[in-house]
Design an enzyme around this catalytic site. Structure first.
Site, PDB file in Angstrom:
ATOM      1  N   LYS A   2      60.426  85.747  70.392  1.00  0.00           N
ATOM      2  CA  LYS A   2      60.736  86.918  69.398  1.00  0.00           C
ATOM      3  C   LYS A   2      61.812  86.426  68.672  1.00  0.00           C
ATOM      4  CE  LYS A   2      63.500  90.452  70.743  1.00  0.00           C
ATOM      5  NZ  LYS A   2      64.761  90.567  69.784  1.00  0.00           N
ATOM      6  N   ASN A   3      62.964  85.821  69.262  1.00  0.00           N
ATOM      7  CA  ASN A   3      64.236  85.639  68.580  1.00  0.00           C
ATOM      8  C   ASN A   3      63.990  84.285  67.441  1.00  0.00           C
ATOM      9  OD1 ASN A   3      65.322  87.751  69.621  1.00  0.00           O
ATOM     10  ND2 ASN A   3      66.929  86.745  70.770  1.00  0.00           N
ATOM     11  N   CYS A  52      75.036  99.177  67.768  1.00  0.00           N
ATOM     12  CA  CYS A  52      73.908  99.530  68.834  1.00  0.00           C
ATOM     13  C   CYS A  52      74.581  99.821  70.027  1.00  0.00           C
ATOM     14  CB  CYS A  52      73.085  98.430  68.775  1.00  0.00           C
ATOM     15  SG  CYS A  52      73.554  96.985  69.326  1.00  0.00           S
ATOM     16  N   ARG A  56      78.710  94.914  66.697  1.00  0.00           N
ATOM     17  CA  ARG A  56      77.859  94.189  65.971  1.00  0.00           C
ATOM     18  C   ARG A  56      78.212  93.867  64.473  1.00  0.00           C
ATOM     19  NH1 ARG A  56      72.446  93.644  69.217  1.00  0.00           N
ATOM     20  NH2 ARG A  56      72.377  91.526  68.364  1.00  0.00           N
ATOM     21  N   ASP A  90      71.655  87.049  76.942  1.00  0.00           N
ATOM     22  CA  ASP A  90      70.344  88.035  77.107  1.00  0.00           C
ATOM     23  C   ASP A  90      69.508  88.045  78.491  1.00  0.00           C
ATOM     24  OD1 ASP A  90      70.358  88.794  74.531  1.00  0.00           O
ATOM     25  OD2 ASP A  90      68.927  87.456  73.867  1.00  0.00           O
ATOM     26  N   ARG A 136      60.352  96.207  72.522  1.00  0.00           N
ATOM     27  CA  ARG A 136      60.734  95.320  71.588  1.00  0.00           C
ATOM     28  C   ARG A 136      60.814  94.024  71.974  1.00  0.00           C
ATOM     29  NH1 ARG A 136      66.047  96.489  70.371  1.00  0.00           N
ATOM     30  NH2 ARG A 136      66.058  94.707  69.395  1.00  0.00           N
TER      31      ARG A 136
END
Ligand code: UD1
Length: 420
Positions: A22-23, A117, A122, A307, A399
């Site tokens: 994803k990233n 968030c 951020r 993560d 997500r």
């Protein structure tokens, strides 16, 4: 809102295929804006964040089609709009990644200011300062970042005062079409930055120092189209490895790369797992044992990834001994601790460190996902708990994890999704 219902007591056993990252998929999709021809992006995961990025490109006028090999064909030559609207940016902060390429290619970009968030405030100040160093004029007006460079961006030397993955990516993309040489110092070395840089090189960009803290980009006049295959998702790999270790199970992951997970594999070995690495597979066997608690501190790559912090916190919760987990990247990223304690974990917080003393068993409970990786930790905790756990707000997990319940079912976990 959908929920996941998980019966505890599973021991993971089996084999699954890992999805694309994803990233790195997100910045690579943003990079297609730089091309003067259509691009083909393969191995993109089927995830909400990727769909949001495609929706964003589409609302800018970019043509998107999916071909017979499930690769996404992106045609940026039809772009008509330079705006990333609030409605899309508010659902995904990574929308900020269209700022650099749009500005570099078209001389203007209006991107809604991403808010904070659950895991912290951020800010995007480094992205903006880097673009200003390259000659952009930037105003924040009505909740939008309005960036202008009517005569194009100019190469510059820019040192980031904090290692930022997103800022490195935005500036790398912007510099690829700038006039002259850009040197990015204290750049992020994350594998996703490398994947993006390699895609840009395949498009004709001139970049050296890829994967190091100093990246040199010699701007070119035009970037062409290409076909690029996104690398495997290292966080998905790590999450399934931890799930197997926490349940005392064994797992084989296909479509992987071990070189981008050294720090994670090391910690799993410290926890007592036997890990075997082959060319495209990683296997982990816990031989039915309870893991040993491990201590770790998150930091930019190649150190331990933020993560993966929540998943290790969940594993420590049922491990033998006490582990200290320190979060150094985000200010509020130990939020899963409160939900884990509701399941019977013994975790105390001291500033940005969680002290976790393993208990023999957790107890199933209704819990609430608060962010993407925190929700993965709750799913792991649910698997090692006694009884049933209901994880609410799983849109967070959707997500970042492709077909999570199908993959876990394939590994022997009793998990099902119920529409909310
Ligand atoms: C990316 C990843 C995310 C991962 C994070 C750190 C994507 C889509 N997301 O997020 O999963 O957790 O890297 O590995 O790739 N910061 C500033 N000013 C800025 C930019 C960042 O102060 O302009 C701070 C952040 O608040 C944070 C730290 O720098 O404390 C690192 O953030 P950054 O690396 O930018 O994270 P993202 O790119 O947002």
């Amino acid at each position: 809102m959908d929920k996941l219902i998980i019966q505890g007591g599973a021991r993971i056993r089996g084999e699954i295929r890992i999805s694309g990252s994803k990233n790195s998929g997100l910045p690579i999709l943003a990079a297609t804006l730089l091309a003067s021809e259509p691009m083909n992006i393969c191995n993109l995961p089927h995830l909400n964040d990727i769909t949001t990025m495609l929706a964003l490109l589409r609302c800018m006028g970019v043509g998107i089609t999916i071909n017979e090999k499930m690769c996404v064909e992106v045609d940026p030559t039809t772009l008509t709009d330079y705006e990333a609207p609030y409605e899309l940016v508010k659902t995904m902060r990574a929308s900020i990644l269209v700022l650099g390429p749009t500005l570099a290619k078209f001389g203007k970009a209006d991107v809604s200011f991403p808010g904070g968030c659950a895991i912290g405030s951020r800010p995007v100040d480094i992205h903006l300062r880097g673009l200003e160093a390259m000659g952009a004029e930037i105003e924040v007006d009505g909740g939008y970042i309005r960036a202008r460079a009517p005569n194009g961006l100019k190469g510059a030397r820019f040192a980031m005062d904090k290692v930022s993955v997103g800022a490195t990516e935005n500036l790398l993309m912007a510099a690829a079409l700038a006039d002259g040489v850009t040197i990015l110092e204290n750049a992020a070395r994350e594998p996703e930055v490398v994947d993006l840089a390699e895609c840009l090189v395949a498009m004709g960009a001139k970049i050296s120092g890829i994967g190091s803290g100093t990246i040199r980009i010699e701007g070119v006049k035009e970037l062409h189209g290409c076909t690029y295959t996104v690398m495997p998702d290292r966080i998905e790999i790590g999450t399934y490895l931890v799930a197997a270790a926490a349940t005392g199970g064994s797992i084989k992951l296909r479509g992987t790369r071990a070189d981008i997970l050294t720090s994670v594999i090391q910690k799993l070995e410290e926890a007592g797992a036997e890990v075997e690495v082959c060319e495209n597979t990683i296997s982990l066997d816990m031989k039915g044992k309870r893991p040993k608690a491990v201590s770790l501190r998150t930091a930019p790559y190649p150190a331990f990834p933020t993560d993966m912090q929540a998943q290790f916190t969940a594993m420590n919760a049922i491990a033998e001994g006490t582990g200290a987990v320190t979060e150094s990247i985000f200010e509020n990223r130990l939020i899963q601790v409160h939900e884990l304690n509701r399941m019977g974990a013994n975790i105390t917080l001291e500033g940005n460190t969680a002290l976790i003393t393993g208990v023999e068993k957790l107890k199933g409970a209704p819990v609430m996902a608060s962010d993407l990786r925190a929700s993965a930790s709750l799913v792991i905790a649910a698997m090692v708990a006694e009884g049933e756990t209901v994880v609410d707000r799983i849109y967070h997990i959707d997500r970042g994890y492709e077909c999570i319940e199908e993959k876990l079912q394939q590994l022997g976990v009793d998990i099902r999704r119920v529409p909310g």
